[in-house]
Motif scaffolding. Structure first.
Motif, mmCIF file in Angstrom:
data_model
loop_
_atom_site.group_PDB
_atom_site.id
_atom_site.type_symbol
_atom_site.label_atom_id
_atom_site.label_comp_id
_atom_site.label_asym_id
_atom_site.label_seq_id
_atom_site.Cartn_x
_atom_site.Cartn_y
_atom_site.Cartn_z
ATOM 1 N N UNK A 49 -48.689 -46.350 -11.303
ATOM 2 C CA UNK A 49 -48.935 -47.301 -10.215
ATOM 3 C C UNK A 49 -49.491 -48.611 -10.774
ATOM 4 N N UNK A 50 -50.443 -48.501 -11.719
ATOM 5 C CA UNK A 50 -51.006 -49.699 -12.353
ATOM 6 C C UNK A 50 -49.917 -50.474 -13.100
ATOM 7 N N UNK A 240 -48.935 -36.039 -0.637
ATOM 8 C CA UNK A 240 -49.699 -36.786 0.364
ATOM 9 C C UNK A 240 -51.094 -37.161 -0.151
ATOM 10 N N UNK A 241 -51.652 -36.315 -1.041
ATOM 11 C CA UNK A 241 -52.950 -36.645 -1.640
ATOM 12 C C UNK A 241 -52.810 -37.830 -2.598
ATOM 13 N N UNK A 242 -51.775 -37.777 -3.430
ATOM 14 C CA UNK A 242 -51.531 -38.876 -4.374
ATOM 15 C C UNK A 242 -51.321 -40.179 -3.613
ATOM 16 N N UNK A 243 -50.545 -40.122 -2.526
ATOM 17 C CA UNK A 243 -50.300 -41.315 -1.719
ATOM 18 C C UNK A 243 -51.611 -41.895 -1.194
ATOM 19 N N UNK A 244 -52.505 -41.021 -0.713
ATOM 20 C CA UNK A 244 -53.797 -41.486 -0.201
ATOM 21 C C UNK A 244 -54.637 -42.089 -1.319
ATOM 22 N N UNK A 245 -54.661 -41.423 -2.478
ATOM 23 C CA UNK A 245 -55.415 -41.944 -3.629
ATOM 24 C C UNK A 245 -54.950 -43.349 -3.993
ATOM 25 N N UNK A 247 -53.335 -45.516 -2.062
ATOM 26 C CA UNK A 247 -53.642 -46.474 -0.999
ATOM 27 C C UNK A 247 -55.099 -46.915 -1.057
ATOM 28 N N UNK A 248 -55.998 -45.964 -1.325
ATOM 29 C CA UNK A 248 -57.412 -46.309 -1.447
ATOM 30 C C UNK A 248 -57.639 -47.176 -2.692
ATOM 31 N N UNK A 249 -56.947 -46.827 -3.781
ATOM 32 C CA UNK A 249 -57.055 -47.650 -4.994
ATOM 33 C C UNK A 249 -56.614 -49.084 -4.708
ATOM 34 N N UNK A 250 -55.517 -49.241 -3.975
ATOM 35 C CA UNK A 250 -55.009 -50.577 -3.636
ATOM 36 C C UNK A 250 -56.052 -51.368 -2.839
ATOM 37 N N UNK A 251 -56.732 -50.692 -1.919
ATOM 38 C CA UNK A 251 -57.742 -51.393 -1.109
ATOM 39 C C UNK A 251 -58.918 -51.824 -1.977
ATOM 40 N N UNK A 252 -59.297 -50.974 -2.949
ATOM 41 C CA UNK A 252 -60.379 -51.353 -3.862
ATOM 42 C C UNK A 252 -59.963 -52.507 -4.769
#
Length: 258
Positions: A49-50, A240-245, A247-252
């Motif tokens: 993702x990075x 679905x867990x990876x997707x949430x992780x 999304x939260x990373x993106x917000x941070x």
């Protein structure tokens, strides 16, 4: 550098395996759990993702884990913390988001304490803690030890427990327990000076969600988010867990970039 191959840094006489992806800030720093390594599902997804977004990402294996040298049973929180700080200081620049999984969340919280002591605390602009297990030796394990296990720790210096995640048993040493007491973080307010987001499964067999709720009580009142995943387990590695992780990373990342 061939990104398929790790580079190594010597820390305390052990070669520590590191995979560092250069890129823009804020960078991501992955801190794995007990007996896990940097090639796991969550760590690999975060790195990919990075890469897609041109962000720096740094992963390493603690001594006795994965591709690093060293003997696993010689590991302690203090040793793995010193290795993580060495990797952070050697490979990263600028502002970073620490992503700690299980024991890695404990390491992340201790890192931020040590970085603030050294005047480097401003380099951490966000914390993402996944199924965090700070103080797991004293808070989650010691109260459940049987008399036989306590005797084994005293007499042979370690205990073994069957692992749900590996055919090899988990080994916990007396040194790990003693050192864990010296690294406790659930003893007062943990001043992170940055946003903290915790993701915790409610059917986690290893770290009860009440432990995450207790951690929140030790964090400053502002800028702390706890997301409970009703059907989430300890690994949090389902799609679905990876997707949430992510999304939260993106917000941070957005908050660190603002």
């Amino acid at each position: 550098m061939n990104r398929d191959e790790p580079v190594f840094i010597d820390v305390g006489g052990n070669p520590i395996a590191v995979r560092h992806r250069p890129g823009n800030m804020p960078g991501l720093v992955w801190l794995g759990g007990y007996r896990s390594d940097m090639s796991g599902t969550k760590a690999a997804a975060l790195d990919a993702w990075a890469g897609e977004r041109g962000l720096a990402c740094t992963r390493h294996d603690y001594s006795g884990h994965g591709e690093s040298g060293g003997v696993f049973i010689e590991g302690t929180i203090s040793r793995w913390l010193s290795e993580s700080l060495a990797v952070f200081r050697h490979f990263t620049t600028g502002r970073q988001i620490l992503v700690g999984s299980s024991m890695g969340a404990w390491i992340a919280l201790r890192m931020i304490e040590e970085l603030h002591k050294a005047g480097e605390g401003a380099r951490v602009c966000g914390l993402l803690l996944l199924a965090p297990a700070p103080d797991f030796t004293t808070e989650l394990m010691e109260p459940k030890l049987t008399e036989e296990q306590r005797r084994a720790l005293e007499e042979q210096g370690y205990i073994e427990e069957a692992s749900e995640y590996s055919p090899e048993p988990n080994i916990y040493t007396r040194a790990l327990f003693e050192d864990g007491r010296a690294n406790r973080v659930l003893k007062g307010i943990i001043d992170t000076h940055c946003p903290v987001h915790i993701l915790q499964g409610m059917v986690d067999p290893d770290v009860p969600y009440t432990h995450a709720m207790r951690l929140v009580e030790h964090l400053p009142a502002d800028d702390v988010t706890l997301s409970l995943i009703r059907d989430g387990d300890h690994r949090l590695s389902r799609p679905q867990d990876i997707d949430l992780i992510l999304r939260v990373t993106a917000s941070l990342v957005d908050r660190c970039s603002g």
